[in-house]
Design an enzyme around this catalytic site. Structure first.
Site, mmCIF file in Angstrom:
data_model
loop_
_atom_site.group_PDB
_atom_site.id
_atom_site.type_symbol
_atom_site.label_atom_id
_atom_site.label_comp_id
_atom_site.label_asym_id
_atom_site.label_seq_id
_atom_site.Cartn_x
_atom_site.Cartn_y
_atom_site.Cartn_z
ATOM 1 N N ARG A 179 74.152 45.993 -22.156
ATOM 2 C CA ARG A 179 74.436 47.408 -22.376
ATOM 3 C C ARG A 179 73.199 48.248 -22.051
ATOM 4 O O ARG A 179 73.307 49.328 -21.472
ATOM 5 C CB ARG A 179 74.885 47.649 -23.815
ATOM 6 C CG ARG A 179 76.293 47.165 -24.115
ATOM 7 C CD ARG A 179 76.693 47.393 -25.547
ATOM 8 N NE ARG A 179 76.710 48.814 -25.904
ATOM 9 C CZ ARG A 179 76.865 49.241 -27.157
ATOM 10 N NH1 ARG A 179 77.016 48.359 -28.155
ATOM 11 N NH2 ARG A 179 76.877 50.536 -27.417
ATOM 12 N N CYS A 238 70.275 52.708 -31.084
ATOM 13 C CA CYS A 238 71.289 51.685 -30.830
ATOM 14 C C CYS A 238 72.521 52.388 -30.277
ATOM 15 O O CYS A 238 72.395 53.342 -29.519
ATOM 16 C CB CYS A 238 71.599 50.891 -32.108
ATOM 17 S SG CYS A 238 72.256 51.893 -33.458
#
Length: 281
Positions: A179, A238
Site C-alpha cells: 500500500r 497509517c
C-alpha cells in the site's frame, strides 16, 4: 510487573481485577475485510469488568474521515458515560493482540489520562492463559472524565504539508509495504494509492511478534533498518489513524516522546486533490 511501563501482563491485570480506580477497556476494532464484529465478540466474551469502546462512534460527528478525534468535551462525555475517569488506571486491549488497542491508549493520553496501559498480548494472551471471560454487556455507573487535551501530540493536514515540504520531522507510515508503494489499490473509494514524499515505511506488523510488542532493543533495530532515527522527532501515519498508534507506543517504549500522530492519515492525504503523492518504495 512488565518491564515496559506502558504494558501490563495478563497475570498482573488478573491480580488487579476489582480494585477501585481500575478501568478496563475492550478497544477491539476490525477492518471490513477482516469480517469480524468487535461488539459481537465483546458480548460473547471479554475480560471481567471491561467496557466496550466503539472506535467508530467516539469520533467527531459529521467528519468525512473515519476516525477523526472528537472534541475534548465530547470525548469526556462519551468516556465518562463508560464509567472511566482520567485519574483511573486504564487498561486497554483488543481481540487481535496488538492492533487497535494502542489507538485508544493514545486517545486516552491525548485527552489527559496519565496511567494508561495496553494488555500485553491482548485478549488472545488472556484466554491462552485460561483466564475467565465475562459475557454480555457490562453495566457501569457514570464517571467524570476531566479532559486535558494535548494538542502537541496531534498533527493535522496543514502540519503534514509543512513536514512534507520543509522537513524537520520524520514521517513514518505503518501501512503494509504494497500500500505504501502504491502497487495495490487503497481499500477506501476515492483515495489515491502511494505515500507522502519523503516518508519512510515501517509496517505495523514488523513492530510485534505473536501479538505482542517487540522489546525496546528489537524496536530500535527495526527502526534503524527502515531508515528511521529512533530518537528523532517523528510523526506517524497509517490508513485512518488507528494502527499508527502502534508506532507511537513503540516510540514511547524506547523513550522517544517527541512523536505526533497524523489523525487524518492516508484517508485524508490520499483523498485531497492537491497533496503530492509518490509511488514505489
Amino acid at each position: 510487573m512488565s518491564q515496559n511501563p506502558h504494558l501490563i501482563s495478563p497475570a498482573d491485570l488478573s491480580d488487579a481485577l476489582g480494585r477501585d480506580g481500575l478501568s478496563i477497556v475492550d478497544a477491539s476494532w476490525y477492518l471490513p475485510a477482516q469480517g469480524r464484529s468487535a461488539r459481537a465478540e465483546y458480548e460473547a466474551g471479554h475480560v471481567p469488568g471491561a467496557v466496550f469502546f466503539d472506535q467508530d462512534e467516539i469520533v467527531e460527528p459529521g467528519s468525512p474521515l473515519p476516525h477523526t478525534l472528537p472534541s475534548p468535551e465530547l470525548f469526556a462525555a462519551k468516556v465518562g458515560a463508560l464509567g472511566i475517569a482520567a485519574t483511573d488506571t486504564i487498561v486497554v486491549y483488543d481481540g487481535m493482540g496488538l492492533f487497535s488497542a494502542p489507538r485508544v491508549w493514545w486517545m486516552m493520553r491525548v485527552f489527559g489520562a496519565r496511567d494508561v496501559r495496553v494488555l500485553d498480548g491482548g485478549l488472545p494472551a488472556w484466554t491462552a492463559e485460561g483466564r475467565p471471560l465475562e459475557t454480555g454487556t457490562q453495566a457501569v455507573g457514570t464517571a467524570i472524565f476531566r479532559p486535558d487535551f494535548d494538542a502537541s501530540a496531534v498533527a493535522g493536514l496543514g502540519d503534514m504539508r509543512g513536514f512534507v515540504s520543509g522537513g524537520g520531522r520524520q514521517i513514518v507510515d505503518v501501512r503494509p509495504a504494497e500500500r505504501f508503494a502504491g502497487t495495490v489499490a487503497e481499500p477506501r473509494a476515492g483515495v489515491r494509492a502511494g505515500h507522502m514524499p519523503g516518508s519512510a515505511n515501517l509496517p505495523f506488523a514488523d513492530l510485534q511478534e505473536n501479538g505482542r510488542l517487540k522489546s525496546a532493543d528489537a524496536l530500535r533495530a527495526r527502526m534503524s533498518e527502515a531508515g528511521i532515527d529512533p530518537d528523532g522527532p517523528a510523526v506517524t501515519s497509517c490508513g485512518s489513524g488507528v494502527t499508527a498508534a502502534i508506532l507511537n507506543l513503540a516510540f514511547e517504549t524506547i523513550g522517544n516522546r517527541d512523536v505526533k500522530l497524523y489523525d487524518g492519515s492516508w484517508s485524508e492525504w490520499g483523498s485531497a486533490a492537491d497533496t503530492p503523492v509518490e509511488t514505489a518504495s
